[in-house]
Design a protein around this motif. Sequence first.
Motif, PDB file in Angstrom:
ATOM      1  N   LEU A 329       0.832  -1.204   0.000  1.00 20.07           N
ATOM      2  CA  LEU A 329       0.000   0.000   0.000  1.00 20.07           C
ATOM      3  C   LEU A 329       0.867   1.254   0.000  1.00 20.07           C
ATOM      4  N   ASN A 330       1.962   1.224   0.724  1.00 20.17           N
ATOM      5  CA  ASN A 330       2.806   2.410   0.875  1.00 20.17           C
ATOM      6  C   ASN A 330       3.878   2.553  -0.207  1.00 20.17           C
ATOM      7  N   GLN A 331       4.355   1.425  -0.734  1.00 19.67           N
ATOM      8  CA  GLN A 331       5.549   1.475  -1.579  1.00 19.67           C
ATOM      9  C   GLN A 331       5.316   1.130  -3.044  1.00 19.67           C
ATOM     10  N   MET A 332       4.231   0.460  -3.363  1.00 17.89           N
ATOM     11  CA  MET A 332       3.995   0.051  -4.741  1.00 17.89           C
ATOM     12  C   MET A 332       3.599   1.263  -5.586  1.00 17.89           C
ATOM     13  N   ALA A 333       4.134   1.352  -6.775  1.00 20.95           N
ATOM     14  CA  ALA A 333       3.851   2.502  -7.640  1.00 20.95           C
ATOM     15  C   ALA A 333       2.422   2.463  -8.158  1.00 20.95           C
ATOM     16  N   SER A 334       1.892   3.655  -8.396  1.00 22.15           N
ATOM     17  CA  SER A 334       0.608   3.744  -9.089  1.00 22.15           C
ATOM     18  C   SER A 334       0.879   3.736 -10.594  1.00 22.15           C
ATOM     19  N   PHE A 335      -0.182   3.551 -11.380  1.00 26.33           N
ATOM     20  CA  PHE A 335      -0.018   3.579 -12.835  1.00 26.33           C
ATOM     21  C   PHE A 335       0.583   4.915 -13.277  1.00 26.33           C
ATOM     22  N   GLU A 336       0.126   5.999 -12.661  1.00 33.05           N
ATOM     23  CA  GLU A 336       0.615   7.321 -13.041  1.00 33.05           C
ATOM     24  C   GLU A 336       2.097   7.476 -12.682  1.00 33.05           C
ATOM     25  N   ASP A 337       2.458   7.021 -11.453  1.00 30.81           N
ATOM     26  CA  ASP A 337       3.857   7.127 -11.026  1.00 30.81           C
ATOM     27  C   ASP A 337       4.792   6.363 -11.955  1.00 30.81           C
ATOM     28  N   ALA A 338       4.350   5.187 -12.378  1.00 34.40           N
ATOM     29  CA  ALA A 338       5.214   4.301 -13.161  1.00 34.40           C
ATOM     30  C   ALA A 338       5.137   4.556 -14.659  1.00 34.40           C
ATOM     31  N   GLY A 339       4.224   5.405 -15.068  1.00 35.53           N
ATOM     32  CA  GLY A 339       4.050   5.646 -16.493  1.00 35.53           C
ATOM     33  C   GLY A 339       3.535   4.423 -17.233  1.00 35.53           C
ATOM     34  N   VAL A 340       2.709   3.638 -16.556  1.00 35.22           N
ATOM     35  CA  VAL A 340       2.140   2.423 -17.141  1.00 35.22           C
ATOM     36  C   VAL A 340       0.695   2.694 -17.533  1.00 35.22           C
ATOM     37  N   SER A 341       0.319   2.258 -18.711  1.00 35.85           N
ATOM     38  CA  SER A 341      -1.050   2.452 -19.170  1.00 35.85           C
ATOM     39  C   SER A 341      -2.007   1.640 -18.309  1.00 35.85           C
ATOM     40  N   ASN A 342      -3.088   2.291 -17.914  1.00 35.26           N
ATOM     41  CA  ASN A 342      -4.086   1.644 -17.066  1.00 35.26           C
ATOM     42  C   ASN A 342      -5.172   1.009 -17.925  1.00 35.26           C
TER      43      ASN A 342
END
Length: 349
Positions: A329-342
Motif C-alpha cells: 500500500l505504501n511502496q507500490m507505484a501507481s499507474f501514473e507514477d510508473a508511467g504504465v497504461s491503465n
Amino acid sequence: MNFDIKTPNKELIEQLQHKIDFKTKPIGSLGMLEQLAVKIGCIQNTLSPDLKQPTIMVFAGDHGIALDGVSPYPQEVTWQMVANFMAGGAAINVFGRQNGIDIKIVDAGVNYDFDKEWNVIDAKIAHGTKSYLNGAAMTAEQFQLAIKRGADLVVQAHKGGTNIIGFGEMGIANTSSAAVLLHLLADVDLKECVGRGTGWDDEGLKRKYEILKSAVENYKGDSTIENIFAHFGGFEIVMITGAMLKAAELKMVIMVDGFIITSALLAASKMNPKVLEYCIFTHKSNENGHKHMLAHLNANPILDLGMRLGEGTGAAVAYPIIESAVNFLNQMASFEDAGVSNSDKVINE
C-alpha cells in the motif's frame, strides 16, 4: 473494567480502495492483502499505515482441572516451557527472531515461582486456578484482577511504541477451558468443542470429554459472561481477554492466534463486540473446536497450515504477510507514477 472501544474510521474505506485500485496491478489481484491493507488503514485512520514494534505477549498459567486427568502431560510442563521460552529455545522464539517480533513472557498464574533473573513478567494471580469440576476456577476478585493486569501490560507496550500486538499462551489443560467456553458462549455441541489438545489418543479424548461434560453439568451459576468465564477460565485466558479489550481501546492492530487465544477473543467479543473490528485472524488451528470459533466470529484466517502449537506461533508466522499488506500500500507505484497504461475500466472510473 469498562473499555471505551471506538469503531475504526470506515469513511476511509473508499479512499484506501481507490489507492489500491490504482496500483500497477489488475484490480483485486492481491486478494486478502488488499483487505488487510484497508482494515489496517481504517484502524490507524490513515492512507499510509505503519506497523511499529510488533509484539507478542505469551501468557502462562496453570489449570486445576489438569489434576483431574484432562491432559496427558503433567502440570509442571507449564513452568518448564516458560523456562524454554526464556532460554530462547521454543518455536515462538525462533519465529519472533526471524520476523523481528518482540516476545514477552508473562506469568499469569503458573504453579511455580520463577527466579527474578529469568526476567519473566510477574503478573501472577495465584499458583494456578482451582479445578472447575465441582467449583469455580477463580473468584470474582481474581477474575477482575486478571482483566486489569492484562490491560495494564498492553498499556505499557503501547507507551513503548507498539501499535500491532499478538498473544500466545502456555498452560497444560487450557484447551479444556477453551472447549467449555466455546460450548457455553457459542452454543456449540461439547463433543465438537473438545479436541486432542497436547496429543490424546481416542480413549484419552473420550475421557477428557466425559470430565468436561461432568464439569458443565455441575455448573450452578448464571449465564453471564463474567460468571461463566470466572468459573471455567484460566488466569492466562482471562488476562489475554483484558489485554485484547485494552488493545482495541488503544486502536492497536490485534493478531489473533489459534484455539486458546480465540477463546479469549470469543469472551472479549461478548463483553464488547467492537473488539472484533481491530482483529486480524492469523491462522486456522488444527484443534477441532477452532473452526467453530472462527465460524461463530465470521472470521477468515490468513493461513491454514495444520498448526496447533499455541504460544502465538500462528501470529508470528503470519506477521510478514500482514507486513506485506502495509508495504504494498505504501511502496507500490501507481499507474501514473510508473508511467504504465491503465485499463479502460479504471481510467473511466
